[in-house]
Design a protein around this motif. Sequence first.
Motif, mmCIF file in Angstrom:
data_model
loop_
_atom_site.group_PDB
_atom_site.id
_atom_site.type_symbol
_atom_site.label_atom_id
_atom_site.label_comp_id
_atom_site.label_asym_id
_atom_site.label_seq_id
_atom_site.Cartn_x
_atom_site.Cartn_y
_atom_site.Cartn_z
ATOM 1 N N LEU A 22 1.976 7.844 -6.352
ATOM 2 C CA LEU A 22 0.855 8.700 -6.973
ATOM 3 C C LEU A 22 1.366 9.892 -7.515
ATOM 4 O O LEU A 22 2.562 10.535 -6.979
ATOM 5 N N ALA A 63 0.936 12.904 -6.820
ATOM 6 C CA ALA A 63 0.579 14.064 -5.944
ATOM 7 C C ALA A 63 2.030 13.648 -4.937
ATOM 8 O O ALA A 63 2.444 14.705 -3.927
ATOM 9 N N MET A 64 2.506 12.298 -4.956
ATOM 10 C CA MET A 64 3.592 11.967 -4.011
ATOM 11 C C MET A 64 4.915 11.962 -5.016
ATOM 12 O O MET A 64 5.290 12.939 -5.528
ATOM 13 N N HIS A 112 0.707 4.409 -2.758
ATOM 14 C CA HIS A 112 0.713 5.673 -2.604
ATOM 15 C C HIS A 112 1.713 6.677 -2.908
ATOM 16 O O HIS A 112 1.582 7.764 -3.209
ATOM 17 N N TYR A 160 0.822 -1.212 0.235
ATOM 18 C CA TYR A 160 0.023 -0.070 -0.142
ATOM 19 C C TYR A 160 0.831 1.239 -0.142
ATOM 20 O O TYR A 160 0.614 2.105 -0.813
ATOM 21 N N ASP A 195 -5.808 2.122 0.169
ATOM 22 C CA ASP A 195 -6.370 1.971 1.633
ATOM 23 C C ASP A 195 -6.940 0.713 2.059
ATOM 24 O O ASP A 195 -7.031 0.146 2.935
ATOM 25 N N GLU A 209 -5.818 7.014 -10.745
ATOM 26 C CA GLU A 209 -5.669 7.263 -9.514
ATOM 27 C C GLU A 209 -6.454 7.156 -8.353
ATOM 28 O O GLU A 209 -6.137 6.775 -7.209
ATOM 29 N N VAL A 253 -5.573 5.110 -5.044
ATOM 30 C CA VAL A 253 -5.766 5.382 -3.548
ATOM 31 C C VAL A 253 -6.574 4.406 -2.811
ATOM 32 O O VAL A 253 -6.162 4.158 -1.834
ATOM 33 N N LEU A 254 -7.642 4.097 -3.551
ATOM 34 C CA LEU A 254 -8.655 3.093 -2.742
ATOM 35 C C LEU A 254 -8.042 1.607 -2.502
ATOM 36 O O LEU A 254 -7.866 1.048 -1.645
#
Lengths: 296, 296
Positions: free
Chosen positions: A86, A88-89, A83, A79, A115, A107, A111-112
Amino acid sequence: MDLKQYLKERQAMVDRALESYLPAADVMPATLHKAMRYSVFAGGKRVRPVLVLAACEAAGGEPQRALPAACALEMIHTYSLIHDDLPAMDDDDFRRGRPTNHKVFGEAVAVLAGDALLTEAFVLLSRPDAHGDLSAEASRRIIHIIGRCAGSLGMVGGQTVDMESEGKQVDLPTLEYIHTHKTGALILAAIQAGALAGGADEAAFGALSRYGEAAGLAFQVADDILDVVGNQEELGKDVGSDQARGKATYPALLGLAEARVRASELRDLALDALEPLGEKAEPLRRIADYIIDRSS
Amino acid sequence: MDLKQYLKERQAMVDRALESYLPAADVMPATLHKAMRYSVFAGGKRVRPVLVLAACEAAGGEPQRALPAACALEMIHTYSLIHDDLPAMDDDDFRRGRPTNHKVFGEAVAVLAGDALLTEAFVLLSRPDAHGDLSAEASRRIIHIIGRCAGSLGMVGGQTVDMESEGKQVDLPTLEYIHTHKTGALILAAIQAGALAGGADEAAFGALSRYGEAAGLAFQVADDILDVVGNQEELGKDVGSDQARGKATYPALLGLAEARVRASELRDLALDALEPLGEKAEPLRRIADYIIDRSS
């Protein structure tokens, strides 16, 4: 012992367990389960789960007892990669030579899927049969240790500081914070969870924890070195990619030679810690050697 | 009983507990802990934690015993809102009248703050003192139920299907899947965790579970109705926002009148389930009434 053979057998054991623990790819919602499985079965070397099993053995337990903890740690590791990749990272398009999760599933699903994998780790750890005849108190401790090492005071905290430090000049204490948290915490959790699953007494738990701390940091120093000198196949990401994005690394801060000294010192610390555990700890010794040797 | 007073007291109890459980805002990494606290203390109505405490009481336990489970569910609910609001998901700039987490802290920190809150829920649930003198087996069941309801077969699964259905014509079974998973699962987990923390026997656990299933769906039907007829203050988001983005809702699928009948039927189901529990279940009854009344 033949380390290559040992690793291969343990990796296969972990892969079979992950296959049985994760919801099948056609269980609704199929997209989500496909995405989870895509990244879990993406050719990872299963470093953390193998450490869980080896620590369980070093504590005198059958490795099978530690499979739920081993697979939970691999889910958490996976996980964190989904993430981290991504946009944004770290905004990575490839990992281990394959398109990253969000490049394949988008995306939102990435994310899911992250999670869901994080959540599934705790579902697995709290199964009625998760730890065989282990005491309920030891089971609780395993969940608590894994959670703490994965959370804001552990891995996620390290990832946050790593991200905030990108492109900045960081000092050695900050670099050590990043590494002991971002990578080291989950490796320590692997060792401690394996120790508890194997029925370690407090002395063995302490010895294995010292090993886990040293090996966790050694692993990251070696990874930093590999980013400079390694080849892409061994590394599973672009060589020099840390440098390219201005990430703080040991070779950048200490120089390559000094970073290698540091890695070697950490290996010695890890091996010293295993002294009282005798023959049962042989796999852990060989793994510590392997971590360092691949970067030297 | 005065429901308003009851809710106010319980919300205050939950707020104090959350304050004590979450790492302080100046603990490193401070940005991460600030971001976690920003969304946890953003004026949420604490519906899920209040249900945990009320279910604990209905099972005959002191509400204090259920505070860790109550706060864990609020952390999970909060993480799901942070991730749902991300640009890659619902792309919301405001929630409850305040800028969303990623608008204040940036997308990367918002992803990490959500990850950390989800993890922290399980750290909290596995504390040595989490459930007082509760049996280790009941503690394990609480963790397992909350994990399952939050994961790929629960809340995250519901969110995935919701997202995949956006702008599409969905049928009633799909709408029920979305609602029973996306919202209902966590409400059921709240009731079941509270029941276990309160020492419910299997009969009481079964009765409370039936209440939780019906109330969870009722809550979502009522929310859908409010999206059509409510005011922004009560709803905490833009009126008509579901409609605007083409989300499947009960009023859209059944018509407003029929949706209200459905909500009322679910309320009756919930109240019937509580029959055997007598006076102790009064708060849960009043909450079921409140859920439906605010939408009628």
